[in-house]
Design a protein around this motif. Structure first.
Motif, PDB file in Angstrom:
ATOM      1  N   GLN A  29       0.808  -1.433  -0.011  1.00  0.00           N
ATOM      2  CA  GLN A  29       0.146  -0.037   0.019  1.00  0.00           C
ATOM      3  C   GLN A  29       0.662   1.363   0.034  1.00  0.00           C
ATOM      4  OE1 GLN A  29      -3.664   0.021   2.526  1.00  0.00           O
ATOM      5  NE2 GLN A  29      -2.953  -1.821   3.188  1.00  0.00           N
ATOM      6  N   LEU A  30       2.108   1.095   0.565  1.00  0.00           N
ATOM      7  CA  LEU A  30       2.686   2.293   0.914  1.00  0.00           C
ATOM      8  C   LEU A  30       3.510   2.428  -0.631  1.00  0.00           C
ATOM      9  CD1 LEU A  30       4.395   4.635   2.262  1.00  0.00           C
ATOM     10  CD2 LEU A  30       5.898   2.886   3.174  1.00  0.00           C
ATOM     11  N   GLN A  31       3.882   1.482  -1.147  1.00  0.00           N
ATOM     12  CA  GLN A  31       4.622   1.712  -2.508  1.00  0.00           C
ATOM     13  C   GLN A  31       3.764   2.211  -3.374  1.00  0.00           C
ATOM     14  OE1 GLN A  31       8.313   0.806  -4.146  1.00  0.00           O
ATOM     15  NE2 GLN A  31       6.809   2.517  -4.879  1.00  0.00           N
ATOM     16  N   ALA A  32       2.303   1.762  -3.414  1.00  0.00           N
ATOM     17  CA  ALA A  32       1.239   2.460  -4.505  1.00  0.00           C
ATOM     18  C   ALA A  32       1.133   3.706  -4.348  1.00  0.00           C
ATOM     19  CB  ALA A  32       0.190   1.627  -4.176  1.00  0.00           C
ATOM     20  N   LEU A  33       0.937   4.215  -2.992  1.00  0.00           N
ATOM     21  CA  LEU A  33       0.766   5.582  -2.608  1.00  0.00           C
ATOM     22  C   LEU A  33       1.798   6.222  -3.381  1.00  0.00           C
ATOM     23  CD1 LEU A  33      -0.847   7.697  -1.035  1.00  0.00           C
ATOM     24  CD2 LEU A  33       0.761   7.559   0.980  1.00  0.00           C
ATOM     25  N   ALA A  41       4.368  11.391  -1.763  1.00  0.00           N
ATOM     26  CA  ALA A  41       5.766  10.926  -1.879  1.00  0.00           C
ATOM     27  C   ALA A  41       6.534  12.028  -1.381  1.00  0.00           C
ATOM     28  CB  ALA A  41       6.015  10.444  -3.018  1.00  0.00           C
ATOM     29  N   ALA A  42       6.386  13.439  -1.841  1.00  0.00           N
ATOM     30  CA  ALA A  42       7.363  14.589  -1.416  1.00  0.00           C
ATOM     31  C   ALA A  42       7.139  14.837   0.220  1.00  0.00           C
ATOM     32  CB  ALA A  42       6.834  15.722  -2.304  1.00  0.00           C
ATOM     33  N   GLN A  43       5.850  14.623   0.424  1.00  0.00           N
ATOM     34  CA  GLN A  43       5.823  14.696   2.000  1.00  0.00           C
ATOM     35  C   GLN A  43       6.172  13.632   2.847  1.00  0.00           C
ATOM     36  OE1 GLN A  43       1.354  15.869   3.374  1.00  0.00           O
ATOM     37  NE2 GLN A  43       0.851  15.829   1.075  1.00  0.00           N
ATOM     38  N   ILE A  45       9.301  12.286   1.983  1.00  0.00           N
ATOM     39  CA  ILE A  45      10.586  12.498   1.958  1.00  0.00           C
ATOM     40  C   ILE A  45      10.875  13.637   2.800  1.00  0.00           C
ATOM     41  CG2 ILE A  45      12.455  13.014   0.316  1.00  0.00           C
ATOM     42  CD1 ILE A  45      11.258  11.229  -1.882  1.00  0.00           C
ATOM     43  N   ASP A  46      10.119  14.758   2.728  1.00  0.00           N
ATOM     44  CA  ASP A  46      10.471  15.950   3.315  1.00  0.00           C
ATOM     45  C   ASP A  46      10.348  15.826   4.788  1.00  0.00           C
ATOM     46  OD1 ASP A  46      10.764  17.266   0.987  1.00  0.00           O
ATOM     47  OD2 ASP A  46       8.844  18.059   1.045  1.00  0.00           O
ATOM     48  N   SER A  47       9.364  14.823   5.233  1.00  0.00           N
ATOM     49  CA  SER A  47       9.269  14.699   6.783  1.00  0.00           C
ATOM     50  C   SER A  47      10.262  13.955   7.399  1.00  0.00           C
ATOM     51  CB  SER A  47       7.784  14.110   7.034  1.00  0.00           C
ATOM     52  OG  SER A  47       7.731  12.782   6.432  1.00  0.00           O
ATOM     53  N   SER A  48      10.722  13.002   6.513  1.00  0.00           N
ATOM     54  CA  SER A  48      11.818  11.899   6.941  1.00  0.00           C
ATOM     55  C   SER A  48      13.082  12.765   6.967  1.00  0.00           C
ATOM     56  CB  SER A  48      12.020  10.926   5.806  1.00  0.00           C
ATOM     57  OG  SER A  48      13.176  10.025   5.975  1.00  0.00           O
ATOM     58  N   ALA A  49      13.430  13.753   6.060  1.00  0.00           N
ATOM     59  CA  ALA A  49      14.631  14.554   6.184  1.00  0.00           C
ATOM     60  C   ALA A  49      14.537  15.431   7.321  1.00  0.00           C
ATOM     61  CB  ALA A  49      14.548  15.437   4.801  1.00  0.00           C
ATOM     62  N   ASP A  50      13.291  15.886   7.845  1.00  0.00           N
ATOM     63  CA  ASP A  50      13.061  16.828   9.174  1.00  0.00           C
ATOM     64  C   ASP A  50      13.607  15.943  10.258  1.00  0.00           C
ATOM     65  OD1 ASP A  50      12.573  19.052   7.556  1.00  0.00           O
ATOM     66  OD2 ASP A  50      10.682  18.804   7.996  1.00  0.00           O
ATOM     67  N   TRP A  51      13.129  14.700  10.364  1.00  0.00           N
ATOM     68  CA  TRP A  51      13.331  13.988  11.336  1.00  0.00           C
ATOM     69  C   TRP A  51      14.692  13.268  11.352  1.00  0.00           C
ATOM     70  CZ3 TRP A  51       8.184  10.520   9.966  1.00  0.00           C
ATOM     71  CH2 TRP A  51       7.083  11.524  10.216  1.00  0.00           C
ATOM     72  N   SER A  52      15.492  13.406  10.421  1.00  0.00           N
ATOM     73  CA  SER A  52      16.695  12.664  10.489  1.00  0.00           C
ATOM     74  C   SER A  52      17.845  13.708  10.499  1.00  0.00           C
ATOM     75  CB  SER A  52      17.096  12.158   8.926  1.00  0.00           C
ATOM     76  OG  SER A  52      16.200  11.169   8.522  1.00  0.00           O
ATOM     77  N   SER A  53      17.578  15.224  10.591  1.00  0.00           N
ATOM     78  CA  SER A  53      18.251  16.141  10.818  1.00  0.00           C
ATOM     79  C   SER A  53      19.283  16.084  12.210  1.00  0.00           C
ATOM     80  CB  SER A  53      17.610  17.437  10.971  1.00  0.00           C
ATOM     81  OG  SER A  53      18.545  18.460  11.006  1.00  0.00           O
ATOM     82  N   THR A  54      20.660  16.346  12.024  1.00  0.00           N
ATOM     83  CA  THR A  54      21.503  15.947  13.008  1.00  0.00           C
ATOM     84  C   THR A  54      21.649  17.220  13.487  1.00  0.00           C
ATOM     85  OG1 THR A  54      23.323  16.315  11.491  1.00  0.00           O
ATOM     86  CG2 THR A  54      22.679  14.101  11.845  1.00  0.00           C
ATOM     87  N   ALA A  55      21.112  18.190  13.118  1.00  0.00           N
ATOM     88  CA  ALA A  55      21.137  19.614  13.736  1.00  0.00           C
ATOM     89  C   ALA A  55      20.190  19.879  14.925  1.00  0.00           C
ATOM     90  CB  ALA A  55      21.236  20.737  12.848  1.00  0.00           C
ATOM     91  N   LEU A 131      -0.691   7.631   8.042  1.00  0.00           N
ATOM     92  CA  LEU A 131       0.790   7.860   8.103  1.00  0.00           C
ATOM     93  C   LEU A 131       1.005   9.134   8.511  1.00  0.00           C
ATOM     94  CD1 LEU A 131       3.455   6.825   6.844  1.00  0.00           C
ATOM     95  CD2 LEU A 131       2.779   7.938   4.647  1.00  0.00           C
ATOM     96  N   ILE A 132       1.898   9.293   9.640  1.00  0.00           N
ATOM     97  CA  ILE A 132       2.231  10.519  10.394  1.00  0.00           C
ATOM     98  C   ILE A 132       3.083  11.612   9.430  1.00  0.00           C
ATOM     99  CG2 ILE A 132       3.235  11.586  12.392  1.00  0.00           C
ATOM    100  CD1 ILE A 132       2.397   9.055  13.856  1.00  0.00           C
ATOM    101  N   ASN A 133       3.833  10.879   8.567  1.00  0.00           N
ATOM    102  CA  ASN A 133       4.544  11.654   7.567  1.00  0.00           C
ATOM    103  C   ASN A 133       3.563  12.810   6.733  1.00  0.00           C
ATOM    104  OD1 ASN A 133       5.846   9.039   7.931  1.00  0.00           O
ATOM    105  ND2 ASN A 133       7.772  10.232   6.891  1.00  0.00           N
ATOM    106  N   LEU A 134       2.444  12.499   6.486  1.00  0.00           N
ATOM    107  CA  LEU A 134       1.585  13.168   5.675  1.00  0.00           C
ATOM    108  C   LEU A 134       1.075  14.437   6.411  1.00  0.00           C
ATOM    109  CD1 LEU A 134      -0.764  10.601   3.799  1.00  0.00           C
ATOM    110  CD2 LEU A 134       1.409  11.613   3.256  1.00  0.00           C
ATOM    111  N   HIS A 135       0.651  15.597   5.874  1.00  0.00           N
ATOM    112  CA  HIS A 135       0.218  16.810   6.552  1.00  0.00           C
ATOM    113  C   HIS A 135      -0.996  16.217   7.515  1.00  0.00           C
ATOM    114  CE1 HIS A 135      -1.369  20.998   7.363  1.00  0.00           C
ATOM    115  NE2 HIS A 135      -0.047  21.205   6.990  1.00  0.00           N
ATOM    116  N   PRO A 136      -1.197  17.025   8.734  1.00  0.00           N
ATOM    117  CA  PRO A 136      -2.392  16.755   9.583  1.00  0.00           C
ATOM    118  C   PRO A 136      -3.873  16.966   8.973  1.00  0.00           C
ATOM    119  CG  PRO A 136      -0.643  18.108  10.892  1.00  0.00           C
ATOM    120  CD  PRO A 136      -0.169  17.976   9.282  1.00  0.00           C
ATOM    121  N   ASP A 137      -3.754  17.759   7.951  1.00  0.00           N
ATOM    122  CA  ASP A 137      -4.896  17.974   7.314  1.00  0.00           C
ATOM    123  C   ASP A 137      -5.451  17.053   6.338  1.00  0.00           C
ATOM    124  OD1 ASP A 137      -5.208  20.459   8.560  1.00  0.00           O
ATOM    125  OD2 ASP A 137      -4.172  21.923   7.034  1.00  0.00           O
TER     126      ASP A 137
END
Length: 295
Positions: A29-33, A41-43, A45-55, A131-137
């Motif tokens: 299901q995730l791959q199909a989405l 898909a962009a959301q 990747i973007d949220s994952s990048a925010d959660w992976s920040s070492t800063a 999927l919490i990566n997606l926007h709350p709306d």
């Protein structure tokens, strides 16, 4: 769902040739989405990048904070794989892996005659996720709801959530054949799976990235939560859980640890602590009907 449709799989329950549940594999299901919804898909990747920040700084409980989403809470911030100090995850191809966070739900649904004499006979239990990566709306919209498992509540009650959700045998050991169960899918995401992500640009295409996932929280009402964790669905039940071997109304039901017990004689409730748990468990174990009559 259109092209995002994923066919359900029938999974037989341990030791049965008739009792079954229906799984819709979460990873598919995730791959199909990701494939057919570029915005999602962009959301991811973007949220994952925010959660992976070492800063990101370690969580300071004294610093004023603003809560606007589940990712602002301590449960997320302190998560070892998603939190502020978790860092990036490895990717077998290039760059860093993609993180996904999930919220699990469970509830029963009456599909036929919910108020009549047949109430409960045709009840269905559904395990689904957001999927919490997606926007709350958008994450709670119907088209972004991931249905993982559907089963008759009678089957869930008979075999328990270890078999239905986790994909385990009745003795608790994992069933290697139950690969479509939600438990097996989450274990695969914990280890990392390879998914294809669309590439922006004139030539398009896709790139393979290792994707990880963890369930952050499970939501259910009282009866549904009792089915998920194996405790009794009623507060008046004599046995507090599916695997308990002592009875709540027993005179020695305060074993094996600390329980608030209503004594058989009229006096206040008492809290009893026990140091020798082995002896207490043996003393509190339920007797068979014949043994009880002999005693």
């Amino acid at each position: 769902l259109g092209p995002r449709y994923v066919a359900p799989r029938r999974r037989m329950m341990p030791g049965s040739e008739s009792d079954c549940v229906w799984d819709i594999p979460l990873i598919e299901q995730l791959q199909a989405l990701i494939t057919f919804d570029r915005s999602a898909a962009a959301q991811i990747i973007d949220s994952s990048a925010d959660w992976s920040s070492t800063a990101a700084e370690p969580l300071d409980p004294t610093t004023p904070r603003t809560w606007s989403d589940i990712t602002d809470g301590d449960l997320f911030k302190n998560h070892p794989k998603l939190g502020t100090t978790s860092g990036a995850t490895p990717c077998e191809v290039s760059g860093s892996g993609v993180k996904t966070a999930w919220k699990i739900y469970y509830d029963d649904v009456e599909v036929s005659n919910p108020l009549g004499v047949a109430r409960g006979i045709h009840a269905i239990g559904a395990i689904y996720l957001s999927l919490i990566n997606l926007h709350p709306d958008t994450r709670s919209r119907l088209e972004y709801t991931f249905v993982a498992t559907i089963a008759l509540t009678s089957v869930i009650k008979k075999y328990g959530m270890l078999a239905v959700l986790a994909g385990a045998h009745l003795d608790g050991s994992l069933d290697d054949q139950a690969t479509t169960s939600l438990g097996a899918q989450m274990r695969a995401l914990n280890a990392g799976v390879k998914l294809l992500y669309p590439v922006n640009g004139a030539f398009g295409g896709a790139v393979q990235r290792t994707t990880y996932g963890w369930a952050l929280i499970a939501c259910a009402d009282f009866p549904a939560a009792a089915k998920m964790v194996g405790t009794s669905g009623s507060t008046s039940a004599k046995l507090p859980c599916r695997l308990c071997n002592w009875e709540r109304e027993s005179s020695v039901a305060w074993a094996p640890s600390s329980f608030l017990v209503r004594p058989r004689i009229a006096r206040r409730w008492t809290l009893r602590n026990l140091s020798n748990t082995d002896a207490a468990i043996a003393q509190a174990q339920m007797k068979s009907s014949a043994a009880a009559k002999a005693a």
